[in-house]
Motif scaffolding. Structure first.
Motif, PDB file in Angstrom:
ATOM      1  N   ALA A 167       1.043  -1.024   0.050  1.00 18.51           N
ATOM      2  CA  ALA A 167      -0.002   0.226  -0.071  1.00 18.51           C
ATOM      3  C   ALA A 167       0.594   1.206   0.098  1.00 18.51           C
ATOM      4  CB  ALA A 167      -1.070   0.008   1.269  1.00 18.51           C
ATOM      5  N   LYS A 168       0.279   2.070  -0.636  1.00 22.54           N
ATOM      6  CA  LYS A 168       0.878   3.437  -0.656  1.00 22.54           C
ATOM      7  C   LYS A 168      -0.266   4.433  -0.050  1.00 22.54           C
ATOM      8  CE  LYS A 168       4.756   3.115  -4.070  1.00 22.54           C
ATOM      9  NZ  LYS A 168       5.518   3.900  -5.127  1.00 22.54           N
ATOM     10  N   ILE A 169       0.293   5.634   0.972  1.00 23.85           N
ATOM     11  CA  ILE A 169      -0.440   6.717   1.493  1.00 23.85           C
ATOM     12  C   ILE A 169       0.275   8.005   0.589  1.00 23.85           C
ATOM     13  CG2 ILE A 169      -0.877   8.274   3.210  1.00 23.85           C
ATOM     14  CD1 ILE A 169      -0.823   5.539   5.096  1.00 23.85           C
ATOM     15  N   PHE A 170      -0.863   8.585   0.183  1.00 20.55           N
ATOM     16  CA  PHE A 170      -0.464   9.916  -0.274  1.00 20.55           C
ATOM     17  C   PHE A 170      -0.737  11.237   0.672  1.00 20.55           C
ATOM     18  CE2 PHE A 170      -1.445  14.062  -2.727  1.00 20.55           C
ATOM     19  CZ  PHE A 170      -0.287  13.957  -3.759  1.00 20.55           C
ATOM     20  N   TRP A 171       0.575  11.541   1.073  1.00 21.62           N
ATOM     21  CA  TRP A 171       0.496  12.707   2.038  1.00 21.62           C
ATOM     22  C   TRP A 171       0.674  13.989   1.533  1.00 21.62           C
ATOM     23  CZ3 TRP A 171       0.324  11.312   7.143  1.00 21.62           C
ATOM     24  CH2 TRP A 171       0.558   9.776   7.456  1.00 21.62           C
ATOM     25  N   ARG A 172      -0.103  15.192   2.007  1.00 25.68           N
ATOM     26  CA  ARG A 172       0.069  16.418   1.436  1.00 25.68           C
ATOM     27  C   ARG A 172      -0.328  17.268   2.646  1.00 25.68           C
ATOM     28  NH1 ARG A 172      -3.750  18.157  -3.533  1.00 25.68           N
ATOM     29  NH2 ARG A 172      -2.058  17.325  -4.601  1.00 25.68           N
ATOM     30  N   SER A 173       0.632  18.218   2.859  1.00 22.64           N
ATOM     31  CA  SER A 173       0.655  19.478   3.890  1.00 22.64           C
ATOM     32  C   SER A 173       0.506  18.821   5.457  1.00 22.64           C
ATOM     33  CB  SER A 173      -0.510  20.140   3.415  1.00 22.64           C
ATOM     34  OG  SER A 173      -0.501  20.661   1.958  1.00 22.64           O
ATOM     35  N   GLY A 174       1.054  17.871   5.466  1.00 22.26           N
ATOM     36  CA  GLY A 174       1.145  17.150   6.745  1.00 22.26           C
ATOM     37  C   GLY A 174      -0.084  16.326   7.194  1.00 22.26           C
ATOM     38  N   GLY A 175      -0.803  15.872   6.109  1.00 27.60           N
ATOM     39  CA  GLY A 175      -1.973  14.922   6.328  1.00 27.60           C
ATOM     40  C   GLY A 175      -2.072  13.975   5.382  1.00 27.60           C
ATOM     41  N   ALA A 176      -2.549  12.822   5.553  1.00 28.37           N
ATOM     42  CA  ALA A 176      -2.526  11.611   4.949  1.00 28.37           C
ATOM     43  C   ALA A 176      -4.102  11.970   3.871  1.00 28.37           C
ATOM     44  CB  ALA A 176      -3.073  10.354   5.681  1.00 28.37           C
ATOM     45  N   ALA A 177      -3.874  12.119   2.577  1.00 32.02           N
ATOM     46  CA  ALA A 177      -4.739  12.413   1.759  1.00 32.02           C
ATOM     47  C   ALA A 177      -5.643  11.418   1.132  1.00 32.02           C
ATOM     48  CB  ALA A 177      -4.391  13.408   0.857  1.00 32.02           C
ATOM     49  N   ALA A 178      -4.815  10.387   0.893  1.00 31.64           N
ATOM     50  CA  ALA A 178      -5.339   9.234   0.005  1.00 31.64           C
ATOM     51  C   ALA A 178      -4.532   8.081   0.254  1.00 31.64           C
ATOM     52  CB  ALA A 178      -5.347   9.834  -1.490  1.00 31.64           C
ATOM     53  N   PHE A 179      -5.034   6.955  -0.308  1.00 32.25           N
ATOM     54  CA  PHE A 179      -4.279   5.695  -0.281  1.00 32.25           C
ATOM     55  C   PHE A 179      -4.864   4.668  -1.287  1.00 32.25           C
ATOM     56  CE2 PHE A 179      -8.070   4.005   2.197  1.00 32.25           C
ATOM     57  CZ  PHE A 179      -8.161   2.511   1.411  1.00 32.25           C
ATOM     58  N   TYR A 180      -3.843   3.864  -1.742  1.00 30.51           N
ATOM     59  CA  TYR A 180      -4.203   2.782  -2.611  1.00 30.51           C
ATOM     60  C   TYR A 180      -3.248   1.643  -2.516  1.00 30.51           C
ATOM     61  CZ  TYR A 180       0.194   3.645  -5.480  1.00 30.51           C
ATOM     62  OH  TYR A 180       1.441   3.655  -5.848  1.00 30.51           O
ATOM     63  N   THR A 181      -4.042   0.631  -2.600  1.00 30.05           N
ATOM     64  CA  THR A 181      -3.366  -0.903  -2.412  1.00 30.05           C
ATOM     65  C   THR A 181      -3.090  -1.537  -3.794  1.00 30.05           C
ATOM     66  OG1 THR A 181      -5.301  -1.991  -2.001  1.00 30.05           O
ATOM     67  CG2 THR A 181      -4.123  -1.061   0.073  1.00 30.05           C
ATOM     68  N   VAL A 182      -2.160  -2.510  -4.033  1.00 30.13           N
ATOM     69  CA  VAL A 182      -1.901  -2.952  -5.260  1.00 30.13           C
ATOM     70  C   VAL A 182      -1.713  -4.655  -4.782  1.00 30.13           C
ATOM     71  CG1 VAL A 182      -0.261  -3.505  -7.059  1.00 30.13           C
ATOM     72  CG2 VAL A 182      -0.872  -1.164  -6.220  1.00 30.13           C
ATOM     73  N   LYS A 183      -2.353  -5.360  -5.712  1.00 31.39           N
ATOM     74  CA  LYS A 183      -2.198  -6.943  -5.696  1.00 31.39           C
ATOM     75  C   LYS A 183      -0.888  -6.937  -6.689  1.00 31.39           C
ATOM     76  CE  LYS A 183      -5.564  -7.819  -2.975  1.00 31.39           C
ATOM     77  NZ  LYS A 183      -5.253  -8.396  -1.637  1.00 31.39           N
ATOM     78  N   VAL A 184       0.112  -7.490  -6.320  1.00 27.44           N
ATOM     79  CA  VAL A 184       1.315  -7.802  -7.270  1.00 27.44           C
ATOM     80  C   VAL A 184       0.845  -8.948  -8.155  1.00 27.44           C
ATOM     81  CG1 VAL A 184       2.942  -6.605  -5.748  1.00 27.44           C
ATOM     82  CG2 VAL A 184       2.439  -9.118  -5.666  1.00 27.44           C
ATOM     83  N   LYS A 185       1.642  -9.087  -9.480  1.00 26.21           N
ATOM     84  CA  LYS A 185       1.306  -9.947 -10.415  1.00 26.21           C
ATOM     85  C   LYS A 185       1.958 -11.326  -9.852  1.00 26.21           C
ATOM     86  CE  LYS A 185       2.827 -11.590 -14.984  1.00 26.21           C
ATOM     87  NZ  LYS A 185       3.770 -11.111 -16.212  1.00 26.21           N
ATOM     88  N   GLY A 186       1.004 -12.343  -9.669  1.00 30.67           N
ATOM     89  CA  GLY A 186       1.438 -13.646  -9.210  1.00 30.67           C
ATOM     90  C   GLY A 186       0.712 -13.783  -8.090  1.00 30.67           C
ATOM     91  N   SER A 187       0.360 -12.892  -7.314  1.00 32.41           N
ATOM     92  CA  SER A 187      -0.187 -13.129  -6.011  1.00 32.41           C
ATOM     93  C   SER A 187      -1.702 -13.723  -5.964  1.00 32.41           C
ATOM     94  CB  SER A 187      -0.414 -11.829  -5.206  1.00 32.41           C
ATOM     95  OG  SER A 187      -1.098 -10.857  -5.909  1.00 32.41           O
ATOM     96  N   LEU A 188      -1.760 -14.277  -4.873  1.00 37.05           N
ATOM     97  CA  LEU A 188      -3.430 -15.064  -4.808  1.00 37.05           C
ATOM     98  C   LEU A 188      -4.431 -14.199  -5.093  1.00 37.05           C
ATOM     99  CD1 LEU A 188      -2.707 -17.876  -2.360  1.00 37.05           C
ATOM    100  CD2 LEU A 188      -2.895 -18.171  -4.659  1.00 37.05           C
ATOM    101  N   CYS A 189      -5.620 -14.497  -6.049  1.00 37.76           N
ATOM    102  CA  CYS A 189      -6.715 -13.809  -5.801  1.00 37.76           C
ATOM    103  C   CYS A 189      -7.634 -13.662  -4.765  1.00 37.76           C
ATOM    104  CB  CYS A 189      -7.525 -14.203  -7.203  1.00 37.76           C
ATOM    105  SG  CYS A 189      -6.753 -14.066  -8.625  1.00 37.76           S
ATOM    106  N   ASP A 190      -7.538 -14.722  -4.079  1.00 35.16           N
ATOM    107  CA  ASP A 190      -8.288 -15.019  -2.874  1.00 35.16           C
ATOM    108  C   ASP A 190      -7.718 -16.222  -1.985  1.00 35.16           C
ATOM    109  OD1 ASP A 190      -9.545 -17.419  -3.829  1.00 35.16           O
ATOM    110  OD2 ASP A 190     -10.934 -16.021  -4.958  1.00 35.16           O
ATOM    111  N   GLY A 191      -8.536 -16.442  -0.954  1.00 36.48           N
ATOM    112  CA  GLY A 191      -8.015 -17.559  -0.248  1.00 36.48           C
ATOM    113  C   GLY A 191      -8.871 -18.876  -0.491  1.00 36.48           C
TER     114      GLY A 191
END
Length: 355
Positions: A167-191
Motif C-alpha cells: 500500500a501507499k499513502i499520499f501525504w499532502r501538507s502534513g496529512g494523509a490525503a489518500a491511499f491505494y493498495t496493489v495486488k502484485v502479479k502472481g499473488s493469489l486472488c483470494d484464499g
C-alpha cells in the motif's frame, strides 16, 4: 476528572516550533506493536475496575465532552486475517457506528490527529512500511472512509487490509490525503482458489473528500501521463484479456454521455421556452430581421428624430432637397400636434417606412 483532546507530543531536546517540536502517532517510533496493545488493555482494565466517581471525559472540538466509559470502548482488529493486533477505540455515544478517538501511546488521539504528521519528508506517495503507518492506513480505510465519509448510497465497503498488503499513502501538507493498495502479479486472488493475478492490480483506492478534484485521482493522472492511457485497465480477477476494460476509454465514454445529456437538457429548455418566448428571444428575432423592412412599432420608436428612420433610397441632391422639405414639414406637424392638431405627415411617414 477531565481528559482533554491530546495535543501532539513534544520531541525531546527540540526547539519550540509548532511543526518541528511536536509529534503525531505516526511520527512516534520505537515501541513494539505488542507493547502498544498491552498498554491499551491495561488502560481498559483500569476503566472497568475504577468506581464511577473517577470517570474521565474527553473534550471533542465542536461536540463538547464525551464520557470515557467502558460501554463506549471497543477493540477493533487492525488486519484482515489476524486478530493478534487490535486498537482500542472510543465510539460516539450518539452514533454507535462512528469512532471518535483511538488510544495510542498512553493517550487518546482524535481521528484527525492520527492521520497527521510533523515529518516534512513525509510528502507525496510513500509506501506503507512501519506499524504506525499501518495504523494510518487502517484509519483511512475503516474509519474515515467506512464510517465518516462514505456515501450512504455507496455499495462499496473495504475490509481491513492484510498485514503484508502492498500500500501507499499520499501525504499532502502534513496529512494523509489518500491511499491505494496493489495486488502484485502472481499473488493469489483470494484464499479459496489457486488463481493468481496475471498483472499488477490496483485493488483499492480512496481519496478524502477535502482533497478531491485536486489532481490526486485517476482521470487527472491519465491526462497528465498519456503514455499510461493504454496500460490502465479495469479488471476482474485474475485479469485475463477477456476480463479487462480500458479505464481511459470508460472516462471518454462517460464524458461523451455527459455532453450528450447536457445538449439534451438544453434542447428541452428551448422547447419549453417556445410557447411563451423570453424577452431575450424576442430581441434576437428583432435583430435578425432585414434592415430594409421596419415594422410600425419600430418606426414609432424613432418618432422623435425622423433622420434615424432607415431609408433605402440612394443619396442625391434631389433626395436631399426632398428630405429637407419633409423635415421642415415634420417639424410643422410636430408643432401642430403639440397644439392638439392632427398630424397627417406622421401617418404617411409610417406607411412609407413599412411599405
Amino acid at each position: 476528572m477531565m481528559a482533554a483532546a491530546v495535543a501532539p507530543q513534544k520531541r525531546a531536546g527540540s526547539a519550540a516550533s509548532p511543526r518541528a517540536d511536536h509529534l503525531y502517532p505516526v511520527d512516534i517510533k520505537g515501541e513494539k506493536p505488542e507493547v502498544l496493545e498491552e498498554d491499551a488493555h491495561s488502560y481498559y482494565t483500569k476503566i472497568l475496575e475504577e468506581p464511577s466517581s473517577a470517570v474521565e471525559f474527553l473534550s471533542i472540538p465542536g461536540r463538547g465532552k464525551v464520557k470515557l466509559e467502558s460501554p463506549l470502548m471497543h477493540f477493533l482488529p487492525l488486519y484482515k486475517e489476524s486478530s493478534k493486533h487490535k486498537l482500542l477505540v472510543l465510539i460516539d455515544p450518539q452514533d454507535k457506528n462512528t469512532v471518535l478517538a483511538i488510544y495510542l501511546h498512553s493517550s487518546w488521539w482524535l481521528i484527525e490527529d492520527v492521520v497527521k504528521t510533523a515529518d516534512h519528508s513525509r510528502e507525496g506517495l510513500k509506501q506503507v512500511q512501519t506499524f504506525e503507518e499501518r495504523i494510518v492506513l487502517f484509519v483511512l480505510n475503516v474509519i474515515i472512509f467506512g464510517m465518516l465519509e462514505r456515501s450512504l448510497t455507496h455499495d462499496v465497503l473495504f475490509v481491513p487490509h492484510s498485514e503484508k498488503e502492498f500500500a501507499k499513502i499520499f501525504w499532502r501538507s502534513g496529512g494523509a490525503a489518500a491511499f491505494y493498495t496493489v495486488k502484485v502479479k502472481g499473488s493469489l486472488c483470494d484464499g479459496y482458489s489457486s488463481q493468481c493475478y496475471m498483472l499488477p492490480v490496483l485493488d483499492t483506492m480512496f481519496v478524502r473528500k477535502k482533497f478531491r478534484r485536486g489532481g490526486v485521482v485517476c482521470q487527472r493522472f491519465l491526462e497528465t501521463h498519456p503514455e499510461e492511457q493504454s496500460r490502465l485497465w479495469e479488471v476482474e480477477a485474475p485479469g485475463d484479456w477477456s476480463q479487462r476494460v480500458s479505464i481511459w476509454l470508460k472516462i471518454q465514454m462517460e464524458q461523451k454521455l455527459q455532453k450528450k445529456s447536457d445538449v439534451s437538457c438544453y434542447m428541452k429548455r428551448l422547447q419549453n421556452d417556445e410557447p411563451g418566448q423570453s424577452d431575450e428571444g424576442r430581441m434576437s428575432q428583432k435583430v435578425a430581421r432585414s434592415p430594409n423592412k421596419a415594422l410600425p412599432y419600430e418606426a414609432e420608436e424613432f418618432k422623435d428624430d425622423p433622420e434615424e428612420v432607415f431609408n433605402p433610397e440612394p443619396y442625391s441632391e434631389e433626395y436631399a432637397e426632398k428630405h429637407q422639405a419633409h423635415k421642415q414639414q415634420w417639424k410643422g406637424s410636430k408643432k401642430r400636434a403639440s397644439q392638439g392638431e392632427p398630424s397627417e405627415d406622421r401617418i404617411s411617414k409610417q406607411f412609407r417606412a413599412t411599405s
